[in-house]
Each structure stands twice: as C-alpha cells, then as structure tokens.
Scaffold this active site. Structure first.
Site, PDB file in Angstrom:
ATOM      1  N   CYS A   2      -3.256  -3.674 115.208  1.00 36.09           N
ATOM      2  CA  CYS A   2      -3.331  -5.124 115.174  1.00 36.09           C
ATOM      3  C   CYS A   2      -3.994  -5.561 113.869  1.00 36.09           C
ATOM      4  CB  CYS A   2      -4.106  -5.733 116.335  1.00 36.09           C
ATOM      5  SG  CYS A   2      -3.420  -5.344 117.932  1.00 36.09           S
ATOM      6  N   ARG A  27      -0.251  -2.563 110.551  1.00 30.77           N
ATOM      7  CA  ARG A  27      -1.165  -2.329 111.674  1.00 30.77           C
ATOM      8  C   ARG A  27      -0.504  -2.586 113.029  1.00 30.77           C
ATOM      9  NH1 ARG A  27      -6.421  -2.211 109.477  1.00 30.77           N
ATOM     10  NH2 ARG A  27      -7.322  -2.470 111.530  1.00 30.77           N
ATOM     11  N   TRP A  76      -0.124  -4.783 117.822  1.00 33.92           N
ATOM     12  CA  TRP A  76       0.344  -3.491 118.333  1.00 33.92           C
ATOM     13  C   TRP A  76      -0.092  -3.483 119.797  1.00 33.92           C
ATOM     14  CZ3 TRP A  76      -1.798   1.037 120.441  1.00 33.92           C
ATOM     15  CH2 TRP A  76      -0.925   2.129 120.493  1.00 33.92           C
ATOM     16  N   ASN A 102      -8.461  -7.555 117.658  1.00 32.46           N
ATOM     17  CA  ASN A 102      -8.011  -6.188 117.381  1.00 32.46           C
ATOM     18  C   ASN A 102      -8.992  -5.271 118.105  1.00 32.46           C
ATOM     19  OD1 ASN A 102      -7.275  -3.705 116.261  1.00 32.46           O
ATOM     20  ND2 ASN A 102      -8.578  -4.017 114.471  1.00 32.46           N
ATOM     21  N   GLY A 103      -8.469  -4.390 118.961  1.00 30.70           N
ATOM     22  CA  GLY A 103      -9.350  -3.473 119.690  1.00 30.70           C
ATOM     23  C   GLY A 103      -8.964  -3.415 121.150  1.00 30.70           C
ATOM     24  N   GLU A 483       3.593  19.448 110.822  1.00 27.09           N
ATOM     25  CA  GLU A 483       3.745  18.209 110.054  1.00 27.09           C
ATOM     26  C   GLU A 483       5.231  17.865 109.852  1.00 27.09           C
ATOM     27  OE1 GLU A 483       2.059  15.810 109.305  1.00 27.09           O
ATOM     28  OE2 GLU A 483       2.983  14.857 107.595  1.00 27.09           O
ATOM     29  N   LYS A 487       6.947  14.400 111.221  1.00 30.25           N
ATOM     30  CA  LYS A 487       7.699  13.444 110.387  1.00 30.25           C
ATOM     31  C   LYS A 487       9.047  13.122 111.023  1.00 30.25           C
ATOM     32  CE  LYS A 487       5.066  12.421 108.632  1.00 30.25           C
ATOM     33  NZ  LYS A 487       3.700  12.454 108.260  1.00 30.25           N
ATOM     34  N   GLU A 490       8.615  11.047 114.367  1.00 24.14           N
ATOM     35  CA  GLU A 490       8.132   9.666 114.313  1.00 24.14           C
ATOM     36  C   GLU A 490       9.099   8.709 113.627  1.00 24.14           C
ATOM     37  OE1 GLU A 490       4.418   8.980 112.219  1.00 24.14           O
ATOM     38  OE2 GLU A 490       4.834  10.682 110.933  1.00 24.14           O
ATOM     39  N   HIS A 506       6.943  34.037 123.354  1.00 23.52           N
ATOM     40  CA  HIS A 506       6.082  33.885 124.528  1.00 23.52           C
ATOM     41  C   HIS A 506       6.511  32.704 125.398  1.00 23.52           C
ATOM     42  CE1 HIS A 506       3.550  37.095 123.095  1.00 23.52           C
ATOM     43  NE2 HIS A 506       3.518  36.518 121.917  1.00 23.52           N
ATOM     44  N   LYS A 605       0.059   1.866 111.533  1.00 21.19           N
ATOM     45  CA  LYS A 605      -0.498   2.759 110.516  1.00 21.19           C
ATOM     46  C   LYS A 605      -1.965   3.072 110.761  1.00 21.19           C
ATOM     47  CE  LYS A 605      -0.149   4.469 106.125  1.00 21.19           C
ATOM     48  NZ  LYS A 605       0.497   5.734 106.431  1.00 21.19           N
TER      49      LYS A 605
HETATM   50  C1  F6R Z   1       1.790  10.372 110.856  1.00 20.02           C
HETATM   51  C2  F6R Z   1       0.627   9.541 110.671  1.00 20.02           C
HETATM   52  C3  F6R Z   1      -0.454   9.627 111.672  1.00 20.02           C
HETATM   53  C4  F6R Z   1      -1.822   9.545 110.978  1.00 20.02           C
HETATM   54  C5  F6R Z   1      -2.935   9.466 112.016  1.00 20.02           C
HETATM   55  C6  F6R Z   1      -4.301   9.498 111.374  1.00 20.02           C
HETATM   56  O1  F6R Z   1       2.700  10.211 109.813  1.00 20.02           O
HETATM   57  O2  F6R Z   1       0.547   8.774 109.743  1.00 20.02           O
HETATM   58  O3  F6R Z   1      -0.354  10.775 112.447  1.00 20.02           O
HETATM   59  O4  F6R Z   1      -1.975  10.662 110.164  1.00 20.02           O
HETATM   60  O5  F6R Z   1      -2.790   8.295 112.753  1.00 20.02           O
HETATM   61  O6  F6R Z   1      -4.456   8.442 110.493  1.00 20.02           O
HETATM   62  P1  F6R Z   1      -5.598   8.464 109.408  1.00 20.02           P
HETATM   63  O7  F6R Z   1      -5.286   9.547 108.447  1.00 20.02           O
HETATM   64  O8  F6R Z   1      -5.553   7.115 108.777  1.00 20.02           O
HETATM   65  O9  F6R Z   1      -6.884   8.728 110.129  1.00 20.02           O
END
Ligand code: F6R
Length: 610
Positions: A2, A27, A76, A102-103, A483, A487, A490, A506, A605
């Site tokens: 948010c 956000r 969000w 926000n929260g 990772e 990617k 998501e 396993h 984000k």
């Molecule tokens: C994936 C992604 C998230 C962030 C996670 C932590 O592409 O962006 O998994 O890595 O939310 O965010 P930060 O690094 O801002 O603590």
C-alpha cells in the site's frame, strides 16, 4: 505494501497527489482512492476505484475535482477483497473523517465488535475502516486527543494519514512500524510512504517512527510523541541523486532493469577493492578491525529474492572465509526464540529496506545485543536506519515488482564482504587477487549474456506452453535455481519448483514427464559431473532439459535438449550470468503469455505487512 501520498498547499492537490501516488504504485495496485477538501469549507470530497491509478485518474477527469488538501492511497489488499467499497480512503459513520492506511491492524475484529455495539455503521470488510470509526467515535472537538486515545487500542503495524472536516487545511499522520515520510516545501507539505516519491518536490523530510504523530499544514509541520507531547525531529536532506524513473525505450521496467545490470554491477564493485592487497575496501561497515576479527559466526536474514542472494553468500562465506553461516527466512526467524551467541554478526538483506518481517527480526536481534549490517538498495529506508552499518547495493531504483538487478548486486556485495573477511583471516594475497581478477570482468560477462536475448526469447517461446517446470542446481546453483524458479512463477504464473538436483531422487522425480521440463543450472564446476548424472535421471523419464552452462565437457550437449551458453567464471560468481539468463527467460515466457510483467497479480514490491 500500500502506498500513501498526501498534499497540502496551493497547487492542485489532485494533480500533485496523483503524480506522487504513481511513484508508489509498486507498493500495490488492487485499488486506488483519494479524498480531500477544496477551500476552507469542510466538505470531504472523494473518489475510489478498483484497479490501477490510471483508472482513478480517468474517474477524476470525469468528475473535474479540484482540491487543495488531499490524501490518497494505492492498495495491496489484505483484509477484504479488492473492490470499491474496500478501497481507501475509509470514513467514520458521520463521514467527517477520511483515512488512508498502510499496514495491518491485528485486533480489528474485537475493535469492530466494540464499535458496532456503540452504533458505528460499517461499510467495508477492512481493518482500516475500524481505525477510521474508532478515531471518529473518540472525537469530541479535539482531533489530536482522539488520535491519542485511539493509538493504545491499535495492535499491529500502521502508517495512517487522515483529514477531518473541522481542519480543512491540515493533514494528520501517525506511523508505527510502517514507513511514513513528511516532505517539507515552501508553503506546502507532502506525505509519502517512500521518500523516493518526494525527491523531485522537496529538499527536506522528516521520517515518522514509533507512534509519532505529525500535524501537517502548508506552512508548518508539528510533531508529537504518543502522549501528544511536542517533539522536535531532525530534518533530513533528501539526496539530490533523484534519478529519472522512466522505462526509456524499453517495454517494461523489468526488462530495462535486467539490461541495466552491467552498469549496476560496475557501480556495486566500483571503489570497493584494492588490487595491490587483493582485498575489498568497504565503507559503511562501521566496525573496526578488532570487531571484524572477532566475528565468529554470521546470521543472514532476508526474504524472497534477497534470501536467495543471502543463501549464495553463505556458500561463499563458509568456503572462502571459513566462517560458519546460518541463513534464515526472516518471517520464520522472527517467531523463533533465537540463540544469539557472542560473536554473531547479523547481515540483514533487503532491496527495499522496508520488508516488515526482516525489520522485525532485526529489532529482535538488536534487543539481544547483536551487531547488524544492512545490505540495502534504498537510502534512508527503515532497515538502514536500524542497522549499525550499511553496504548500499547502488543498483538505482528498482521499479519492476520482481527483483532483478538488486539480486545480482547483492551477490556481488556479499562476494566483496567475503573477500574482506577471508583476507583478514587466512587467505593469502595471491588468492585474494585471483578472486578480484574473476570479479572485474563480471559486468562484461553479463553484457555477453544480454547479447543472447534474441536466442533466449526464441527458447522462451518454445517453452512457454508448459505449466510446470523444475529448476535444478547444486551448491551455489541451488539458490540460483530457487531464484530462477521464483522469477518464472511470479511473472508468468507458471508453477516452477527450484530444487537441489541431488534431492530429486528422494521424491520429486515422480513429477518428471514429457510435460514437465527441467531448467538445469550447470555452470558450477565443482559439481558439474554430478549435475550431469542427475540430468541423465531426468532424461530417462522423458523430461525435456534446458541447460544453462558455460562448457560442454562430458557431453552435456548429448543430454540437454537446449542449452543457453553463459561465460565461464568461478563457482562463487557463476550464479550471476546464469541468473541474468534466467531473468531473460522468465521475462520472455511471461511476455509470450501476455502477463502484466511489471505489476504481477497479487504482488507488491515493498512487503510492509507480515
Ligand atoms: C521477488 C521479489 C521478492 C523480494 C522480497 C524481499 O522478485 O522481489 O521476493 O525479494 O519481497 O524484498 P526486499 O528485498 O525488499 O526485502
């Protein structure tokens, strides 16, 4: 999670607020709304929509609304579906008070019941409306007093920004465990969840913390503690490095940020090493030599992509610096009762510096007396202010919701930190210099991977119809596989499992068939032949294999159906070219499937709720 923006002053508050809010859209983008006053009359005007800020803008254009005090939010969704009723702002029953949040308010249910019993009429399912109703119900002509009485009743994390019809030229703000910044201009003032959205408009800001309250007028900002005693907060200067945030010629921020990596890696490395001594020179640790030598174990804390980078760092630190490392996911760690032995050094990693779980875990560790180093991209973020030292990633603003360039910078900064710690212990100069020789060409090697974009796009097209993938790797390539899978899931919404290749037998190998391809991360020399054996097991079950590799010894070409070639480097750094190739792969698969790449569904984000 948010984004909140507010404005009071002489400009058109609708325009100013929309401009600010757009910078906060990373956000959350489930719904958006604005409320405010036009003039000194106290009628609250508002507009809310489901969806992105562009929808709000369309609605506002139709309404031809003009305001000179406004608060706005991009949501969000946590409590309640993303519909118009649940969109912020929320109001008290009389409609006198409008509030954005926000929260998460954890005790919203109990408060709601209490307020309903008192006669409040709720419209939404949100925890936010509970706060609006609570403060409204406590208001007896003095808004600050109402806020003061409400705060002790709220459990959870919140940044709240409010207006009230009796104060048409003021905005009230409170923050507790959620970021909120007041921007101070000439005869105008702003509020924002992120200082980045204020960079172009003010030179000075105040960060609110720990139940601090601000009363914001165009010509004056007053701050109070939770007991409403006046406090004087130091104004911080906003750094003038305000970068132009635009997509340039790229279709999405995500692809632009992937292509920025030669530059961001150079920035992460620049001036941070000394070739003559074969070591790293890291400003920002705020630890003297004795303290660094006394580090006996390292605890790395992070979430998501940052956790994957930390996991790679753990392999490096144990292998090269011979320091025991524990890597923990912050959201799990914060609910342990951790044993923090003397000599433990904590590295908290976060692109945004606002991730609630990482911040809570750090606060717990600080209370236990541990020293904290932040690895962070965002200057002035909450984590950087909590930590004892900070190594900035220098990756520049990352706007695409999925993290790309911050990840590779995190790995490089951890590599430099490892080099420093190793050289301070047992590592000889020649070995340190050899590591630097491997590091220096890395940005160019990443450039070479980017030059393969067309071929990776072709492969992505070919693989984009599959609904399930495995990503396999060993050692440093195991977190890189996690990772790569993250990617893909998501941004393309494909089910992708990152797994240590040796563990397949396993259980998970039961899932392999011609409908479930494997992306095999083979650029790690120490376990290359072991990887090939694991891939033979996949091949024997008709699984299609897309390998990412840097050499073809022992017949990889005969095993893999397709290969993306990446430049050869040392095992510690090999996850970087490989990950860049996999970022491109995920991007092009998502594009092929028509996904909203910069703003994937259900994500935001900056994860400021737990
Ligand atoms: C994936 C992604 C998230 C962030 C996670 C932590 O592409 O962006 O998994 O890595 O939310 O965010 P930060 O690094 O801002 O603590």
């Amino acid at each position: 999670m948010c984004g909140i923006f507010g404005y009071v002053g002489n400009q058109d508050a609708v325009n100013v607020t929309l401009t600010g809010l757009k910078k906060l859209e990373y956000r959350g983008y489930d719904s958006a709304g604005i409320a405010g006053f036009n003039g000194v009359s106290g009628e609250v005007k508002y507009c809310k929509v489901v969806g992105k800020i562009s929808r709000l803008e369309e609605e506002l254009n139709k309404l031809d609304l003009h305001l000179n005090t406004a608060i706005a939010q991009t949501r969000w969704a946590t409590h309640g579906k993303p519909n118009e009723v649940n969109a912020h702002p929320h109001f008290d029953t009389s409609g006198s008070l409008a509030l954005v949040h926000n929260g998460i308010i954890e005790n919203h249910d109990a408060l709601r019941k209490m307020l309903v019993a008192k006669g409040c009429i709720f419209k939404s399912e949100t925890d936010t409306e509970v706060v609006a109703q609570l403060i409204g119900s406590l208001y007896e002509g003095d808004f600050l007093a109402a806020v003061q009485h409400a705060l002790p009743l709220l459990h959870g994390a919140y940044a709240l920004v409010m207006i009230h019809k009796d104060y048409p030229q003021q905005i009230f703000a409170v923050a507790s465990a959620a970021p909120l910044v007041v921007g101070i201009g000439e005869q105008e003032a702003f509020l924002s969840s992120d200082v980045m959205a204020l960079k172009a408009v003010v030179k000075e800001v105040l960060h609110l913390a720990n139940n601090e309250v601000a009363v914001v007028r165009a010509d004056q900002v007053e701050t109070f503690d939770a007991s409403m005693a006046k406090i004087v907060k130091t104004r911080e200067t906003v750094s003038s490095d305000a970068e132009e945030i635009s997509k340039g010629d790229f279709e999405h921020y995500t692809i632009k940020e992937i292509f920025e990596q030669p530059k961001t890696l150079n920035a992460a490395i620049a001036s941070r090493y000394n070739e003559d001594y074969g070591t790293a020179t890291l400003d920002g640790l705020h630890m003297d030599v004795t303290e660094l030598l006394n580090v006996q174990r390292i605890l790395i804390l992070a979430c998501g992509t940052s956790w994957h980078a930390g996991f790679i760092g753990a392999y490096m630190l144990e292998d090269l610096a011979r320091i025991p490392v524990q890597v923990e996911i912050s959201s799990e760690y914060r609910y342990k009762n951790p044993i923090v032995l003397p000599g433990t050094y904590v590295i908290a990693m976060s692109q945004s510096g606002e991730t609630a779980d990482t911040i809570a875990a750090v606060e717990e560790l600080k209370a236990k007396g541990a020293k904290i180093l932040a690895l962070c991209n965002v200057h002035g973020s909450t984590l950087t202010r909590l930590a004892d030292g900070c190594l900035y990633l220098r990756a520049g603003p990352e706007i695409g919701v999925c993290s790309t360039k911050a990840f590779t910078s995190q790995v490089v900064v951890l590599f430099l930190f490892t080099l420093l710690m190793a050289r301070m212990r047992h590592m000889g100069k020649a070995e340190g210099q050899a590591l630097l020789q491997a590091l220096k060409p890395l940005p160019d090697q990443v450039q070479q991977v980017l030059e393969e974009a067309n071929r990776i796009q072709q492969l992505a097209k070919d693989y984009s119809h599959y609904d399930n993938f495995f990503f396999l790797g060993r050692r440093h390539m195991y977190p890189a596989a996690l990772e790569g899978a993250l990617k893909l899931k998501e941004i393309s919404y494909i089910n992708a499992n990152g797994y240590p290749a040796g563990e397949m037998k396993h259980g998970p190998i039961a899932l392999i068939n011609e409908q479930c391809p494997t992306v095999a991360l083979c650029a790690n020399k120490a376990v290359y032949t072991k990887m090939l054996s694991n891939l033979m097991e996949v091949k024997a079950r008709n699984g299609r294999i897309l390998a990412v590799a840097s050499s073809d010894v022992d017949g990889l070409k005969d095993i893999a159906d397709d290969i993306i070639w990446v430049p050869e480097t040392i095992d510690e750094l090999a996850p970087i070219p490989t990950s860049v190739a996999l970022q491109l792969f995920a991007y092009f698969v998502a594009r092929e499937r028509g996904c909203d790449i910069d703003q994937p569904r259900n994500l935001a984000k900056s994860v400021t709720v737990e």
